[in-house]
Every structure is written in structure tokens, then in C-alpha cells.
Design a protein around this motif. Structure first.
Motif, mmCIF file in Angstrom:
data_model
loop_
_atom_site.group_PDB
_atom_site.id
_atom_site.type_symbol
_atom_site.label_atom_id
_atom_site.label_comp_id
_atom_site.label_asym_id
_atom_site.label_seq_id
_atom_site.Cartn_x
_atom_site.Cartn_y
_atom_site.Cartn_z
ATOM 1 N N ARG A 6 13.401 45.149 -3.737
ATOM 2 C CA ARG A 6 14.384 46.240 -3.676
ATOM 3 C C ARG A 6 14.690 46.548 -2.224
ATOM 4 O O ARG A 6 13.809 46.460 -1.367
ATOM 5 C CB ARG A 6 13.842 47.471 -4.382
ATOM 6 N N TYR A 7 15.947 46.907 -1.974
ATOM 7 C CA TYR A 7 16.392 47.214 -0.618
ATOM 8 C C TYR A 7 16.911 48.647 -0.567
ATOM 9 O O TYR A 7 17.546 49.115 -1.514
ATOM 10 C CB TYR A 7 17.511 46.265 -0.202
ATOM 11 N N PHE A 8 16.684 49.309 0.574
ATOM 12 C CA PHE A 8 17.105 50.687 0.739
ATOM 13 C C PHE A 8 17.859 50.867 2.054
ATOM 14 O O PHE A 8 17.696 50.084 2.983
ATOM 15 C CB PHE A 8 15.898 51.629 0.691
ATOM 16 N N ALA A 9 18.675 51.919 2.100
ATOM 17 C CA ALA A 9 19.436 52.317 3.286
ATOM 18 C C ALA A 9 20.358 51.170 3.741
ATOM 19 O O ALA A 9 21.053 50.585 2.917
ATOM 20 C CB ALA A 9 18.501 52.796 4.379
ATOM 21 N N SER A 10 20.348 50.842 5.020
ATOM 22 C CA SER A 10 21.258 49.818 5.547
ATOM 23 C C SER A 10 21.000 48.448 4.943
ATOM 24 O O SER A 10 21.927 47.630 4.827
ATOM 25 C CB SER A 10 21.153 49.737 7.073
ATOM 26 N N LEU A 11 19.776 48.174 4.524
ATOM 27 C CA LEU A 11 19.480 46.886 3.882
ATOM 28 C C LEU A 11 20.185 46.783 2.538
ATOM 29 O O LEU A 11 20.653 45.710 2.154
ATOM 30 C CB LEU A 11 17.974 46.698 3.711
ATOM 31 N N HIS A 43 20.563 37.391 4.575
ATOM 32 C CA HIS A 43 19.147 37.771 4.579
ATOM 33 C C HIS A 43 18.531 37.553 5.962
ATOM 34 O O HIS A 43 17.760 38.377 6.438
ATOM 35 C CB HIS A 43 18.370 36.959 3.543
ATOM 36 N N ALA A 44 18.875 36.433 6.595
ATOM 37 C CA ALA A 44 18.329 36.126 7.920
ATOM 38 C C ALA A 44 18.683 37.219 8.918
ATOM 39 O O ALA A 44 17.846 37.618 9.735
ATOM 40 C CB ALA A 44 18.847 34.769 8.399
ATOM 41 N N ASP A 45 19.900 37.735 8.842
ATOM 42 C CA ASP A 45 20.314 38.795 9.762
ATOM 43 C C ASP A 45 19.641 40.125 9.423
ATOM 44 O O ASP A 45 19.101 40.799 10.290
ATOM 45 C CB ASP A 45 21.838 38.947 9.728
ATOM 46 N N ALA A 46 19.654 40.500 8.160
ATOM 47 C CA ALA A 46 19.137 41.811 7.752
ATOM 48 C C ALA A 46 17.619 41.925 7.887
ATOM 49 O O ALA A 46 17.108 42.994 8.210
ATOM 50 C CB ALA A 46 19.555 42.112 6.317
ATOM 51 N N LEU A 47 16.892 40.821 7.637
ATOM 52 C CA LEU A 47 15.425 40.866 7.612
ATOM 53 C C LEU A 47 14.786 40.158 8.796
ATOM 54 O O LEU A 47 13.580 39.921 8.807
ATOM 55 C CB LEU A 47 14.916 40.233 6.308
ATOM 56 N N ARG A 48 15.584 39.829 9.803
ATOM 57 C CA ARG A 48 15.128 39.001 10.920
ATOM 58 C C ARG A 48 13.840 39.530 11.552
ATOM 59 O O ARG A 48 13.567 40.731 11.568
ATOM 60 C CB ARG A 48 16.217 38.895 11.977
ATOM 61 N N ARG A 49 13.057 38.591 12.035
ATOM 62 C CA ARG A 49 11.837 38.930 12.779
ATOM 63 C C ARG A 49 12.268 39.665 14.046
ATOM 64 O O ARG A 49 13.289 39.360 14.630
ATOM 65 C CB ARG A 49 11.053 37.670 13.131
ATOM 66 N N GLY A 50 11.497 40.614 14.462
ATOM 67 C CA GLY A 50 11.863 41.429 15.618
ATOM 68 C C GLY A 50 12.525 42.732 15.199
ATOM 69 O O GLY A 50 12.545 43.684 15.956
ATOM 70 N N ARG A 51 13.052 42.783 13.986
ATOM 71 C CA ARG A 51 13.621 44.017 13.462
ATOM 72 C C ARG A 51 12.497 44.764 12.751
ATOM 73 O O ARG A 51 11.828 44.222 11.865
ATOM 74 C CB ARG A 51 14.746 43.719 12.476
ATOM 75 N N THR A 52 12.300 45.996 13.140
ATOM 76 C CA THR A 52 11.245 46.792 12.529
ATOM 77 C C THR A 52 11.674 47.236 11.142
ATOM 78 O O THR A 52 12.728 47.841 10.976
ATOM 79 C CB THR A 52 10.930 48.025 13.394
ATOM 80 N N LEU A 53 10.853 46.898 10.158
ATOM 81 C CA LEU A 53 11.095 47.301 8.779
ATOM 82 C C LEU A 53 9.807 47.846 8.188
ATOM 83 O O LEU A 53 8.718 47.417 8.542
ATOM 84 C CB LEU A 53 11.546 46.099 7.934
ATOM 85 N N ARG A 54 9.943 48.768 7.291
ATOM 86 C CA ARG A 54 8.810 49.243 6.496
ATOM 87 C C ARG A 54 8.813 48.454 5.197
ATOM 88 O O ARG A 54 9.866 48.061 4.694
ATOM 89 C CB ARG A 54 8.948 50.722 6.194
ATOM 90 N N CYS A 55 7.630 48.261 4.654
ATOM 91 C CA CYS A 55 7.491 47.533 3.400
ATOM 92 C C CYS A 55 6.555 48.307 2.479
ATOM 93 O O CYS A 55 5.597 48.924 2.936
ATOM 94 C CB CYS A 55 6.895 46.152 3.643
ATOM 95 N N ALA A 56 6.847 48.245 1.201
ATOM 96 C CA ALA A 56 5.974 48.843 0.204
ATOM 97 C C ALA A 56 5.783 47.848 -0.931
ATOM 98 O O ALA A 56 6.713 47.131 -1.305
ATOM 99 C CB ALA A 56 6.566 50.141 -0.329
#
Length: 83
Positions: A6-11, A43-56
Motif C-alpha cells: 500500500r502507498y500513502f501521500a505522494s507515493l 517505481h524506480a523514481d518513487a521508491l529510489r534508494r536515497g529517498r527517505t521513506l517510512r515502512c510498516a
């Protein structure tokens, strides 16, 4: 094993609300993120390494080293989200 993502906010704006993906047994959250990054340029752009994301995982905050189990629900969201 099948995982619901599941994706939230800008994702959510970039990737939609949710999708399902099949992963090998004993995969981690990091392996899931890598598989999603490899799945499409969006997906590569939205979830790219270096971008801080929270995960649950199953509604509990988790580190990328967390193991996944079949049927798990994983959420990705930016560190600050509005109400």
C-alpha cells in the motif's frame, strides 16, 4: 509468497493505492523495495534508494531488515504526512 503493498501521500499519487507482488520465501522489506524499484521506471523514481521513506509491516513500523511472511501487508509513506 504474495505481499500486498500500500502507498500513502505522494507515493499514492505516483503509484496508486496498492498492488500485490510475489517474492521468494524469507524475503525482507529491503528485498521488496528492490523488487519494486526494478519493476518500472515510476517505481524506480518513487521508491529510489536515497529517498527517505517510512515502512510498516502489518501496521507496525519496521526497518528494511524486517523479514516478510506470506500475506503480509506492507505500507510505504514519506516521513511526514498530512492528515
Amino acid at each position: 509468497m504474495r505481499i500486498t503493498v500500500r502507498y500513502f501521500a505522494s507515493l499514492r499519487e505516483a503509484l496508486g493505492t496498492q498492488e500485490q507482488i510475489d517474492l521468494p520465501e524469507a524475503a525482507t522489506l529491503a528485498a521488496l523495495r528492490d523488487a519494486l524499484i526494478a519493476s518500472s521506471p515510476r517505481h524506480a523514481d518513487a521508491l529510489r534508494r536515497g529517498r527517505t521513506l517510512r515502512c510498516a509491516v502489518n501496521q507496525q513500523l519496521a526497518e528494511e531488515s524486517a523479514p516478510l511472511q506470506a500475506g503480509a501487508e506492507v505500507a510505504f509513506f514519506p516521513p511526514v504526512t498530512g492528515g
